[in-house]
Design a protein around this motif. Structure first.
Motif, mmCIF file in Angstrom:
data_model
loop_
_atom_site.group_PDB
_atom_site.id
_atom_site.type_symbol
_atom_site.label_atom_id
_atom_site.label_comp_id
_atom_site.label_asym_id
_atom_site.label_seq_id
_atom_site.Cartn_x
_atom_site.Cartn_y
_atom_site.Cartn_z
ATOM 1 N N ASN A 113 0.848 -1.198 0.000
ATOM 2 C CA ASN A 113 0.000 0.000 0.000
ATOM 3 C C ASN A 113 0.880 1.245 0.000
ATOM 4 O O ASN A 113 0.619 2.204 -0.733
ATOM 5 N N ALA A 114 1.914 1.233 0.835
ATOM 6 C CA ALA A 114 2.810 2.387 0.926
ATOM 7 C C ALA A 114 3.535 2.624 -0.397
ATOM 8 O O ALA A 114 3.654 3.769 -0.853
ATOM 9 N N VAL A 115 3.992 1.556 -1.025
ATOM 10 C CA VAL A 115 4.661 1.682 -2.329
ATOM 11 C C VAL A 115 3.687 2.235 -3.369
ATOM 12 O O VAL A 115 4.026 3.129 -4.147
ATOM 13 N N TYR A 116 2.480 1.691 -3.359
ATOM 14 C CA TYR A 116 1.450 2.139 -4.299
ATOM 15 C C TYR A 116 1.155 3.626 -4.111
ATOM 16 O O TYR A 116 1.117 4.390 -5.081
ATOM 17 N N GLU A 117 0.952 4.044 -2.873
ATOM 18 C CA GLU A 117 0.634 5.441 -2.594
ATOM 19 C C GLU A 117 1.769 6.366 -3.001
ATOM 20 O O GLU A 117 1.527 7.456 -3.529
ATOM 21 N N GLN A 118 2.994 5.928 -2.781
ATOM 22 C CA GLN A 118 4.132 6.743 -3.185
ATOM 23 C C GLN A 118 4.185 6.844 -4.711
ATOM 24 O O GLN A 118 4.450 7.907 -5.259
ATOM 25 N N ARG A 119 3.911 5.759 -5.381
ATOM 26 C CA ARG A 119 3.988 5.742 -6.845
ATOM 27 C C ARG A 119 2.856 6.526 -7.505
ATOM 28 O O ARG A 119 3.071 7.270 -8.458
ATOM 29 N N GLY A 142 0.055 -6.746 -9.102
ATOM 30 C CA GLY A 142 -0.116 -6.576 -10.538
ATOM 31 C C GLY A 142 -0.338 -5.129 -10.932
ATOM 32 O O GLY A 142 0.186 -4.647 -11.955
ATOM 33 N N ARG A 143 -1.096 -4.417 -10.137
ATOM 34 C CA ARG A 143 -1.405 -3.023 -10.471
ATOM 35 C C ARG A 143 -0.214 -2.097 -10.290
ATOM 36 O O ARG A 143 -0.154 -1.034 -10.917
ATOM 37 N N LEU A 144 0.743 -2.498 -9.485
ATOM 38 C CA LEU A 144 1.959 -1.697 -9.346
ATOM 39 C C LEU A 144 2.737 -1.653 -10.660
ATOM 40 O O LEU A 144 3.594 -0.782 -10.849
ATOM 41 N N LEU A 145 2.444 -2.552 -11.580
ATOM 42 C CA LEU A 145 3.107 -2.583 -12.885
ATOM 43 C C LEU A 145 2.459 -1.628 -13.891
ATOM 44 O O LEU A 145 3.021 -1.378 -14.955
ATOM 45 N N ASN A 146 1.286 -1.106 -13.565
ATOM 46 C CA ASN A 146 0.581 -0.191 -14.470
ATOM 47 C C ASN A 146 1.286 1.154 -14.571
ATOM 48 O O ASN A 146 1.911 1.604 -13.606
ATOM 49 N N ASP A 147 1.129 1.792 -15.739
ATOM 50 C CA ASP A 147 1.536 3.191 -15.819
ATOM 51 C C ASP A 147 0.382 4.022 -15.250
ATOM 52 O O ASP A 147 -0.692 3.489 -14.950
ATOM 53 N N GLU A 148 0.602 5.322 -15.086
ATOM 54 C CA GLU A 148 -0.394 6.162 -14.418
ATOM 55 C C GLU A 148 -1.732 6.171 -15.158
ATOM 56 O O GLU A 148 -2.798 6.075 -14.538
ATOM 57 N N GLU A 149 -1.704 6.267 -16.469
ATOM 58 C CA GLU A 149 -2.950 6.314 -17.243
ATOM 59 C C GLU A 149 -3.746 5.019 -17.099
ATOM 60 O O GLU A 149 -4.961 5.047 -16.871
ATOM 61 N N ALA A 150 -3.079 3.897 -17.203
ATOM 62 C CA ALA A 150 -3.760 2.601 -17.055
ATOM 63 C C ALA A 150 -4.317 2.441 -15.642
ATOM 64 O O ALA A 150 -5.440 1.954 -15.463
ATOM 65 N N GLU A 151 -3.547 2.880 -14.659
ATOM 66 C CA GLU A 151 -4.009 2.744 -13.279
ATOM 67 C C GLU A 151 -5.206 3.642 -13.006
ATOM 68 O O GLU A 151 -6.141 3.232 -12.305
ATOM 69 N N ARG A 152 -5.225 4.823 -13.563
ATOM 70 C CA ARG A 152 -6.381 5.696 -13.370
ATOM 71 C C ARG A 152 -7.647 5.044 -13.940
ATOM 72 O O ARG A 152 -8.718 5.151 -13.342
ATOM 73 N N ALA A 153 -7.519 4.376 -15.060
ATOM 74 C CA ALA A 153 -8.672 3.679 -15.647
ATOM 75 C C ALA A 153 -9.144 2.558 -14.730
ATOM 76 O O ALA A 153 -10.358 2.389 -14.511
ATOM 77 N N VAL A 154 -8.218 1.811 -14.157
ATOM 78 C CA VAL A 154 -8.581 0.727 -13.239
ATOM 79 C C VAL A 154 -9.241 1.298 -11.989
ATOM 80 O O VAL A 154 -10.245 0.758 -11.505
ATOM 81 N N VAL A 155 -8.706 2.383 -11.461
ATOM 82 C CA VAL A 155 -9.277 3.012 -10.262
ATOM 83 C C VAL A 155 -10.721 3.424 -10.519
ATOM 84 O O VAL A 155 -11.611 3.168 -9.697
ATOM 85 N N ARG A 156 -10.971 4.049 -11.662
ATOM 86 C CA ARG A 156 -12.354 4.445 -11.999
ATOM 87 C C ARG A 156 -13.272 3.230 -12.057
ATOM 88 O O ARG A 156 -14.397 3.271 -11.556
ATOM 89 N N GLU A 157 -12.806 2.151 -12.677
ATOM 90 C CA GLU A 157 -13.616 0.928 -12.776
ATOM 91 C C GLU A 157 -13.897 0.343 -11.400
ATOM 92 O O GLU A 157 -15.027 -0.072 -11.115
ATOM 93 N N GLU A 158 -12.896 0.306 -10.540
ATOM 94 C CA GLU A 158 -13.078 -0.236 -9.194
ATOM 95 C C GLU A 158 -14.019 0.650 -8.375
ATOM 96 O O GLU A 158 -14.883 0.158 -7.659
ATOM 97 N N LEU A 159 -13.866 1.971 -8.504
ATOM 98 C CA LEU A 159 -14.746 2.902 -7.805
ATOM 99 C C LEU A 159 -16.185 2.740 -8.294
ATOM 100 O O LEU A 159 -17.124 2.767 -7.496
#
Length: 182
Positions: A113-119, A142-159
């Motif tokens: 979680n800490a690594v994710y939040e920092q990234r 797995g999600r730590l491997l995403n770039d910022e754009e891909a992760e934002r899309a995943v975050v929206r889907e999860e939300l």
């Protein structure tokens, strides 16, 4: 305390709320004011599925600042939400897969979680309903491997998934009061 009263239960009760009351109720499902305004403004809804669809679409259309506003209401995965409010209760239910998890898994979740939040600059969000702590940890890795754009899309889907589940809980809460339902 919810505004949906015995005389205003379920979908009919939600549709009958004033705009500010409806927005307040919706903020317990997704803590973005833009989301709450948009979904409340589209009332009345003909059926719960229509409300769920509108809620999901509204989340997916949020600007990133609005997504961050919503994320601010979510505890870290593995942390127990404090308080007696509706959102805290729902969060504890949703993260029940972490209850009783092995301490090593919980420690690894905290570290990642800490690594994710920092990234990415925000809390790791996942629709945790039905997932074990190990599954949440695997998805985090797995999600730590995403770039910022891909992760934002995943975050929206999860939300959007979380919000849809919470909207259903909101309606069920209203139906549980008094007799009958809407």
């Amino acid at each position: 305390m919810p505004k949906v009263t015995p005389a205003r239960r379920g979908l009919a009760g939600f549709n009958a709320l004033s705009p500010p009351e409806a927005e307040e109720e919706l903020l317990s499902c997704c803590a973005s004011r833009a989301f709450a305004r948009r979904v409340a403004a589209l009332r009345p809804y003909d059926d719960p599925g229509g409300l769920g669809d509108a809620a999901e679409a509204a989340v997916l259309a949020l600007g990133w600042a609005d997504v961050l506003e919503a994320l601010s209401a979510h505890p870290r995965i593995g942390d127990r939400a404090a308080g007696a409010g509706r959102e805290s209760s729902w969060s504890r239910e949703e993260q029940s897969g972490t209850a009783g998890a092995d301490r090593r898994v919980l420690a690894e979740l905290a570290a990642r979680n800490a690594v994710y939040e920092q990234r990415f600059g925000h809390v790791y969000l996942i629709c945790a309903t039905g997932l074990s702590a190990g599954e949440m940890l695997d998805r985090l890795a797995g999600r730590l491997l995403n770039d910022e754009e891909a992760e934002r899309a995943v975050v929206r889907e999860e939300l959007a998934k979380i919000t849809r589940l919470r909207v259903a809980k909101l309606l069920a809460e209203g139906e549980g009061r008094g007799e009958g339902g809407a």
